[in-house]
Design an enzyme around this catalytic site. Structure first.
Site, PDB file in Angstrom:
ATOM      1  N   LYS A 112      -6.314   5.259 -16.139  1.00 22.95           N
ATOM      2  CA  LYS A 112      -4.982   5.833 -16.309  1.00 22.95           C
ATOM      3  C   LYS A 112      -4.312   5.333 -17.597  1.00 22.95           C
ATOM      4  O   LYS A 112      -3.467   6.019 -18.160  1.00 22.95           O
ATOM      5  CB  LYS A 112      -4.088   5.488 -15.124  1.00 22.95           C
ATOM      6  CG  LYS A 112      -4.631   5.862 -13.758  1.00 22.95           C
ATOM      7  CD  LYS A 112      -4.683   7.370 -13.565  1.00 22.95           C
ATOM      8  CE  LYS A 112      -4.890   7.774 -12.117  1.00 22.95           C
ATOM      9  NZ  LYS A 112      -6.209   7.426 -11.583  1.00 22.95           N
TER      10      LYS A 112
HETATM   11  C1  LIG Z   1      -7.075   8.127 -10.796  1.00 24.09           C
HETATM   12  C2  LIG Z   1      -8.430   7.591 -10.637  1.00 24.09           C
HETATM   13  C3  LIG Z   1      -9.515   8.427 -10.364  1.00 24.09           C
HETATM   14  C4  LIG Z   1      -9.362   9.912 -10.142  1.00 24.09           C
HETATM   15  O1  LIG Z   1      -8.998  10.593 -11.309  1.00 24.09           O
HETATM   16  P1  LIG Z   1      -8.359  12.056 -11.206  1.00 24.09           P
HETATM   17  O2  LIG Z   1      -7.956  12.393 -12.594  1.00 24.09           O
HETATM   18  O3  LIG Z   1      -7.179  11.924 -10.286  1.00 24.09           O
HETATM   19  O4  LIG Z   1      -9.390  12.939 -10.643  1.00 24.09           O
HETATM   20  C5  LIG Z   1     -10.779   7.861 -10.285  1.00 24.09           C
HETATM   21  N1  LIG Z   1     -10.952   6.540 -10.427  1.00 24.09           N
HETATM   22  C6  LIG Z   1      -9.931   5.706 -10.695  1.00 24.09           C
HETATM   23  C7  LIG Z   1     -10.194   4.252 -10.822  1.00 24.09           C
HETATM   24  C8  LIG Z   1      -8.641   6.191 -10.816  1.00 24.09           C
HETATM   25  O5  LIG Z   1      -7.640   5.356 -11.078  1.00 24.09           O
END
Ligand SMILES: *Cc1c(COP(=O)(O)O)cnc(C)c1O
Length: 495
Positions: A112
């Site tokens: 993120k």
């Molecule tokens: C948010 C997240 C995901 C999923 O990503 P999306 O864009 O919501 O599909 C997968 N792994 C981790 C560690 C995340 O923080």
């Protein structure tokens, strides 16, 4: 090329990139999508000589048409700096026949950060460009990682406040500790009695509340979203797929134009959608391999063409993927309808009313780019253990879901193309699950003992994000019911 943004749910809304970033969600409940997908104006060879920041500029400038070169470069420079623990920003590690694209070297050690370290700057710039005087209130629902990354990005950013809702019993202990120790006068963290979908629905309802919006405006506030529905998050995520490709090219692991497969551990469908956009732009991606955990609503969707959220919600060891309504899928559905907002709206209305919709056969045909599968809890743990035992490389639970699904894909298809696996979190973020996957004996150890043990096992440095929370005081302890979210927001704003 001047890109404008349309809503996925009506034809009447058309806004600039900066307006779309400010609004987050369209007023009709739809998501903003670019009115056309731009093509690269640099060759892969040229891009392969560039730094991460330079590639970011070359990709993002194509989407954020109303930003000046200077504005965009300033945003990029502020985002991808020494907050990341490696100059490469998104390095790759080869293990078990695939390239793990490590997207967890930012301040909160999950992918993120790739988007949320730049979103505050895009947002502030957008506010200036549009002569916004209101204070911007970021409202976010999190399954664990978005919350902390958004808090870190927005903490003490002037002209903004941030409120994060998370499922009280639905995030890992380290994720929770990271959030409730967040500093910053403008930050507010609230646990809700409910799961992530409840938090996300609550936030969407608050966004859709026109009376509240009017009242807020009177008091000098306006909402915006840091969730992955904001195009200000989606666009920066396209960058690292391009960067990974040109880096493989530079290191002569692939030939120019050679197809690579991309594997993404998926929750809200934001990360894999960014890869889909990259492919549409002309990046030679073969299959987009969508990996789910036991909340395998997407696997079922790719198999049957029916999206059905009516099922038990499972808490897994990959909590950031514990999601039954993948919001960003709406952008794909919209494209599959041939950019028909009315048709898309019908599907989304059905989803809202009954939790189910089925796409047409023709739409299903055009899903060929995708492959979906899932890994259960035992398979996920087994994958962590096996990769560690074979190579010494330690991956987190989310990445393990992807690695496991990739193995299933290879077995099924015998596709030998080079594969890039999006590695979405540091194993230090999910230490307990990771360590007990490697050896059940670790059950007995405390959380921070496990951190030290992981450091020893993997030979990697303990990230700053973990060192920092060991001693940090808890600054947020507010918990509320689902139905109290709106009031909680108003209380925080003092209105
Ligand atoms: C948010 C997240 C995901 C999923 O990503 P999306 O864009 O919501 O599909 C997968 N792994 C981790 C560690 C995340 O923080």
């Amino acid at each position: 090329m001047n890109i404008l943004y349309n809503s996925t749910r009506s034809k009447s809304m058309q806004v600039t990139a900066s307006e779309a970033i400010l609004k987050g969600l369209s007023e009709d409940g739809g998501l903003f999508v670019p009115d056309q997908i731009p093509a690269f104006d640099k060759s892969f060879q040229e891009l392969s000589e560039m730094t991460y920041g330079q590639v970011a500029y070359e990709v993002m400038k194509l989407y954020l048409s109303d930003f000046t070169a200077q504005e965009l470069q300033d945003c990029i420079a502020k985002a991808y700096d020494s907050k990341f623990d490696t100059e490469e920003i998104a390095p790759m590690t080869e293990a078990e026949g695939a390239f793990f694209l490590e997207l967890f070297h930012g301040p909160t050690i999950a992918f993120k950060d790739m988007a949320l370290s730049i979103l505050p700057h895009l947002l502030i710039t957008s506010a200036k460009k549009n002569h916004i005087e209101n204070e911007i209130v970021i409202l976010t629902a999190t399954s664990g990682d978005t919350g902390k990354a958004a808090l870190a990005g927005f903490a003490d950013v002037e002209g903004t406040r941030i409120i994060v809702f998370y499922p009280k019993n639905g995030v890992s202990p380290i994720q929770e500790k990271q959030m409730i120790t967040q500093k910053g006068k403008n930050t507010y963290v609230v646990g809700i009695h409910g799961n992530f979908d409840d938090a996300q629905t609550g936030v969407k309802n608050i966004f859709g509340d026109k009376e509240l919006a009017a009242y807020m405006a009177e008091k000098g506030f306006q909402f915006s979203s840091a969730n992955s529905i904001n195009i200000g998050r989606l666009v920066p995520q396209i960058v690292y797929y391009v960067y990974a490709y040109v880096k493989l090219l530079k290191e002569e692991r692939i030939k120019d134009g050679e197809t690579v497969n991309v594997v993404v551990p998926t929750g809200n469908f934001g990360n894999i959608l960014a890869a889909f956009y990259a492919k549409q732009m002309g990046l030679p991606i073969g299959k987009l391999i969508c990996a789910s955990n036991e909340n395998k609503v997407l696997f079922d969707f790719f198999r049957t063409g029916t999206y059905d959220r009516n099922r038990e919600f499972v808490l897994t060891s990959s909590p950031s993927m514990d999601i039954l309504i993948s919001s960003n899928l709406e952008r794909l559905i919209y494209r599959l309808t041939g950019n028909d907002p009315e048709l898309n709206k019908d599907f989304m209305t059905a989803l809202g009313n009954s939790g189910v919709y089925s796409i047409t056969e023709a739409m299903k045909e055009s899903l060929q780019d995708f492959y979906g599968n899932y890994a259960d809890e035992a398979e996920t743990a087994g994958t962590i253990r096996k990769i560690y035992e074979d190579t010494g490389y330690v991956i987190d639970t989310h990445t393990a879901v992807a690695a496991c699904v990739y193995q299933k894909y290879q077995k099924e298809t015998n596709d030998q193309a080079v594969a890039v696996i999006a590695s979405t979190a540091s194993p230090y973020k999910f230490t307990r699950s990771v360590m007990t996957a490697i050896d059940d004996q670790y059950h007995k150890m405390g959380d921070f003992e496990l951190v030290d043990e992981l450091c020893r096992l993997s030979g990697t440095e303990i990230p700053e994000a973990i060192r920092e929370i060991r001693e940090a005081p808890i600054l947020h302890d507010h918990v509320c019911e689902k139905a109290e979210m709106k009031q909680t927001v108003m209380d925080f704003l003092g209105i």
